[in-house]
Design an enzyme around this catalytic site. Structure first.
Site, PDB file in Angstrom:
ATOM      1  N   ASP A   1       0.908  -1.443   0.115  1.00 43.15           N
ATOM      2  CA  ASP A   1      -0.229  -0.044  -0.073  1.00 43.15           C
ATOM      3  C   ASP A   1       0.901   1.400   0.032  1.00 43.15           C
ATOM      4  O   ASP A   1       2.344   1.235   0.037  1.00 43.15           O
ATOM      5  CB  ASP A   1      -0.902  -0.037   1.318  1.00 43.15           C
ATOM      6  CG  ASP A   1      -1.829   0.992   1.280  1.00 43.15           C
ATOM      7  OD1 ASP A   1      -2.245   1.530   0.217  1.00 43.15           O
ATOM      8  OD2 ASP A   1      -2.569   1.355   2.557  1.00 43.15           O
TER       9      ASP A   1
ATOM     10  N   GLU B   1       2.653   4.905  -4.090  1.00 44.63           N
ATOM     11  CA  GLU B   1       2.435   5.651  -5.126  1.00 44.63           C
ATOM     12  C   GLU B   1       3.766   6.613  -5.528  1.00 44.63           C
ATOM     13  O   GLU B   1       3.936   6.979  -6.648  1.00 44.63           O
ATOM     14  CB  GLU B   1       1.246   6.877  -5.122  1.00 44.63           C
ATOM     15  CG  GLU B   1      -0.093   6.314  -5.122  1.00 44.63           C
ATOM     16  CD  GLU B   1      -0.512   5.350  -3.983  1.00 44.63           C
ATOM     17  OE1 GLU B   1       0.050   5.738  -2.493  1.00 44.63           O
ATOM     18  OE2 GLU B   1      -1.200   4.431  -4.278  1.00 44.63           O
TER      19      GLU B   1
ATOM     20  N   ASP C   1      -8.730   3.986  -1.828  1.00 40.03           N
ATOM     21  CA  ASP C   1      -9.821   4.505  -0.652  1.00 40.03           C
ATOM     22  C   ASP C   1     -11.240   4.892  -1.160  1.00 40.03           C
ATOM     23  O   ASP C   1     -11.520   6.309  -1.317  1.00 40.03           O
ATOM     24  CB  ASP C   1      -9.051   5.393   0.151  1.00 40.03           C
ATOM     25  CG  ASP C   1      -7.968   4.839   0.682  1.00 40.03           C
ATOM     26  OD1 ASP C   1      -8.064   3.369   1.033  1.00 40.03           O
ATOM     27  OD2 ASP C   1      -7.129   5.530   1.273  1.00 40.03           O
TER      28      ASP C   1
HETATM   29  C1  GLC Z   1      -4.478   3.213   3.011  1.00 36.48           C
HETATM   30  C2  GLC Z   1      -5.025   2.362   2.262  1.00 36.48           C
HETATM   31  C3  GLC Z   1      -6.400   1.612   3.147  1.00 36.48           C
HETATM   32  C4  GLC Z   1      -5.546   0.872   4.487  1.00 36.48           C
HETATM   33  C5  GLC Z   1      -4.930   2.112   5.214  1.00 36.48           C
HETATM   34  C6  GLC Z   1      -4.212   1.782   6.388  1.00 36.48           C
HETATM   35  O1  GLC Z   1      -5.527   4.346   3.223  1.00 36.48           O
HETATM   36  O2  GLC Z   1      -5.595   2.422   1.031  1.00 36.48           O
HETATM   37  O3  GLC Z   1      -6.782   0.405   2.323  1.00 36.48           O
HETATM   38  O4  GLC Z   1      -6.357   0.494   5.087  1.00 36.48           O
HETATM   39  O5  GLC Z   1      -4.088   2.975   4.251  1.00 36.48           O
HETATM   40  O6  GLC Z   1      -3.280   0.921   6.283  1.00 36.48           O
END
Ligand code: GLC
Length: 818
Positions: free
Chosen positions: A429, A432, A505
């Site tokens: 995650d 980017e 998200d």
């Molecule tokens: C980001 C991700 C989400 C995750 C969060 C905490 O917002 O997109 O899916 O739960 O981080 O790790």
């Protein structure tokens, strides 16, 4: 002093020309004769030469390379000063494919590079490039010659290509853009961005997939602009008759991919950028995620609930709170005192554990990952050699340079502890990369770029891809024979070789459910087949109805995961009361029943490059009336769904492509080529099966390996014509399929007024664990009097839905029902 002053005054009165004539350079003088920075366009072609399957054309200053990549793919490159960059691409590992024959022709007007399928025409007078099929039909052509503009701040060029947008041409692709399927009339940028709670039409989002498909008069082609810098696409937005793509740096390099079928365009795009590896079967089951399930008692409770309530589930996720202070590759021992034991016990109960790993490594001299990275100089640095530091979940962080092979190897090895603890999958995650406050890295950050060094301008869009590549390769190495499961938020073209994706998200609204349906169809035709949304919406609170409708859409999302943010109410399939729990169970069960079909569709992707979700336009591209259809789509070749996307919707119009169809829920038959009004009570969603399909089904299972299949159920849907179906089977979680240890089965169903013939062809080296099939003959228009299986009579009974059922050996060759 006074003398100096006088001299200065004299200089000030000198004209610029005098200064230049004197050869004196005064920084602050107005220099009038410097050339202005303008857009340069290719001029008339002044010469050419050939090297193997590459043809070089020049206008005297700039050069263009035309490379025959395959019979259907031609690559175009522009070098403004005739200096081509070294051939290197993260998206295309190998740009040489088999080419049957290619020829070169020249006449007074043009040069023509021809393969068996495509002709690339380079017009001499103006350097306009066009692509035609063998019959001379023009598919795509330049509106103006390729052009460029010097970039004085960073060096290199802004590079541009402007093509003709034909009247009524529709455009598809470009990854996760949250907008209508046909992107004509819109402009986009590609710059991977952390976009919490994104909105309809917001741009850019998390991924950069600079690949689009043009569809005109029923014929399709693709353009893949392989450029990792910030790229832009304009589909007849600025000018109704032009489509442009351009970049802030790098090379103007694109692939023309011939159709005419959209399916073939996508398949050929995959032939250069790769397909998704075959996921482990469990990864196609239902996944339950939340930010975050902790401590251990909560995780166990979750697992127990699934099993007690008999709601199937194969994967449970640990979001960032499982770590010690959000330090990657560590455990919070207070919450998870014995992770190995917990994961083992979850596994014994059929759950796979997936953990999150972000790129930000906490700056902490007592933290082993930080120390190793620092010692080996693995972290990214700024232009002036300072470390790239920024805040993410763990606080102040540094970030590995994943564009460096050595760093990727190191990173892959860091998963050893997690793998030893029993982790089955990894979720990458924030890659980017996301940095709190400022969004992402500044442009001056330097990257190794696998030896082709560059600033963040060049590496930004591949950073996440290279991170998940390192993760995937590391896991593959550590698992040895087993298939890893990986998921990433950021991606560039080609990431499908390493990971699945989710749309980031989203929000718990009906708008977002609709957006998700568009995004998954778009990702699927853009070369990212294994994709899903956060079922239920990440932020905000869905009501029971929205959640159930989202689960229904989730059954037909290639990746099926429920996820929610930490500040929302608990969100499991049973969170909305017993009535909705029963509905959610029913649809998650459906996912498990359809698994052998879903798995076969994934195989068709892995082996042949076909997309998993197919918008209606792709199924029937010759009909312009299909272009606005966005709600119904096919999952593989045989199932058509139209998820319910509006609150309180009691019925909806569903268009079925030409041919015969059956309603999954009651076997009633529908004629294709037109719209039908279908009731949509909460316990049904429009789901149709193509006539002639052989649809394999598993019994309801709580997880994919729960039951040994004793006899495989095959639903055979009657057709009055002939139809082929395919089924793929293997171990489910090893790479043995790379050594042909699998079975590919083809069923040919041929019906007449009073008979049905089923033929089976089997190819491959795997042995299934069951011995027989239970054939359920759906919607036979005649009463069965005799069933012959390989010339021997068999007994037909009837099931509770009135279908005839026949048990037959799994290796039957011919069945004749009369
Ligand atoms: C980001 C991700 C989400 C995750 C969060 C905490 O917002 O997109 O899916 O739960 O981080 O790790």
């Amino acid at each position: 002093m006074a003398k100096d002053l006088i001299k200065q005054q004299e200089t000030d009165t000198l004209s610029t020309t005098q200064v230049l004539d004197d050869g004196i350079h005064h920084v602050n003088n107005p220099v009038l004769d410097l050339p202005e920075i303008v857009k340069n366009y290719l001029g008339p072609v002044a010469g050419f030469h050939q090297e193997n399957n590459n043809y070089y054309f020049t206008d005297g200053g700039a050069s263009v390379e035309i490379k025959v990549v395959s019979d259907e793919i031609i690559r175009v490159r522009l070098a403004p000063k005739s200096q081509f960059l070294e051939d290197f691409s993260y998206a295309v590992p190998q740009s040489d494919q088999h080419v049957a024959v290619y020829t070169f022709e020249e006449d007074q007007e043009a040069y023509r590079v021809k393969t068996n399928t495509v002709t690339c025409v380079i017009r001499k007078a103006d350097f306009l490039i066009a692509f035609e099929d063998r019959e001379g039909k023009e598919y795509n052509k330049d509106y103006s010659p390729m052009h460029w503009e010097e970039n004085p701040d960073f060096g290199g060029y802004y590079v541009y290509c402007t093509k003709v947008a034909q009247a009524n041409e529709a455009f598809y692709g470009l990854g996760d853009k949250p907008t209508h399927l046909n992107v004509r009339g819109r402009r986009f940028a590609n710059w991977n961005s952390d976009t919490y709670s994104f909105q309809f039409n917001q741009d850019p989002l998390y991924r950069s997939i600079p690949f689009y498909i043009g569809l005109h008069e029923g014929d399709a082609y693709g353009i893949f602009f392989d450029n990792t810098f910030k790229t832009y696409f304009d589909f007849a937005a600025e000018a109704y008759d032009q489509t442009s793509f351009w970049s802030e740096g790098g090379e103007l390099q694109y692939y023309y991919i011939h159709g005419p079928h959209m399916m073939d365009v996508v398949k050929r795009y995959h032939s250069i950028t790769g397909t998704h590896y075959l996921p482990p079967l469990w990864a196609l089951g239902f996944h339950q995620c939340r930010w975050s399930y902790y401590p251990e008692s909560k995780v166990r409770d979750l697992a127990r609930n699934f099993r007690e309530r008999q709601i199937p589930c194969d994967a449970i996720y640990l979001d960032i709170d499982y770590m010690d202070g959000y330090r990657c590759f560590t455990w919070n021992k207070r919450y998870f005192p014995d992770p190995k034991k917990m994961i083992k016990e979850l596994a014994d109960d059929g759950f796979h554990t997936v953990v999150i790993i972000d790129p930000g490594i906490k700056v902490d001299e007592n933290y082993w990952v930080f120390k190793e990275g620092k010692k080996n100089r693995y972290f990214c640095r700024r232009g002036d050699d300072y470390f790239m530091e920024g805040y993410v979940w763990p606080g102040r962080c540094q970030f590995p340079d994943f564009t460096n092979q050595e760093v990727r190897e190191w990173w892959g090895g860091l998963f050893k502890g997690l793998v030893e603890a029993g982790v089955a999958g990894v979720w990458n995650d924030m890659n980017e990369p996301a940095v709190f406050g400022r969004g992402t890295f500044p442009n001056d950050v330097r990257h190794n770029f696998d030896g082709y060094r560059g600033s963040h301008r060049k590496a930004h869009n591949v950073y996440g891809m290279q991170m998940v590549r390192a993760t995937y390769e590391g896991l593959k190495n550590l698992f040895q024979k087993k298939r890893p499961f990986t998921i990433t938020r950021a991606a560039y073209a080609g990431t499908q070789r390493y990971a699945s994706v989710w749309t980031g998200d989203n929000v718990a609204t009906w708008d977002h459910l609709r957006l998700g349906a568009l995004q998954l169809q778009r990702l699927s035709v853009s070369g990212m087949p294994f994709c899903g949304t956060d079922i239920g919406g990440f932020s905000g609170e869905p009501d029971a109805e929205l959640f159930t409708r989202w689960i229904q859409f989730g059954v037909f999302s290639p990746f099926m995961r429920a996820h929610s943010a930490g500040d929302t109410a608990e969100r499991e399939p049973w969170s909305f009361g017993p009535d909705y729990e029963a509905l959610n169970r029913k649809f998650i069960e459906l996912r498990y029943q359809l698994l052998p079909y879903i798995y076969s569709v994934f195989w068709e992707h892995t082996k042949y490059g076909f997309p998993i979700l197919r918008p209606i336009t792709m199924v029937e591209q010759r009909l312009d009336t299909n272009i606005p259809r966005e709600e119904e789509f096919c999952f593989g070749d045989k199932l058509l769904v139209s998820p319910v996307l509006y609150q309180g919707q009691q019925r909806k119009m569903v268009y079925l492509p030409a041919g015969g169809w059956y309603y999954y829920w009651d076997d009633s038959s529908f004629e294709g080529g037109k719209e039908h009004e279908v009731n949509t009570p909460m316990d049904e969603m429009p789901l149709f099966v193509r006539a002639g399909t052989v649809l394999p089904e598993y019994p309801v299972m709580q997880h994919v390996y729960e039951k040994k299949i004793e006899s495989l159920k095959l639903l055979v849907y009657y057709t009055a014509q002939e139809a082929n179906s395919y089924m793929y089977e293997d171990h489910g979680d090893t790479f043995a399929y790379e050594q042909q240890i699998y079975l590919e089965k083809k069923f040919v169903v041929k019906g007449a007024a009073k008979s049905l013939k089923i033929t089976q062809y089997i190819d491959g080296l795997y042995s299934e664990r069951y011995d027989t099939y239970d054939l359920h003959l759906v919607a036979l228009p005649f009463k069965v009097s005799r069933v012959m299986v390989d010339d021997k009579p068999a007994i037909a009974t009837q099931d509770n839905q009135g279908r005839y059922v026949v048990k037959v050996p799994k290796d039957f060759k011919n069945i004749i029902v009369t």
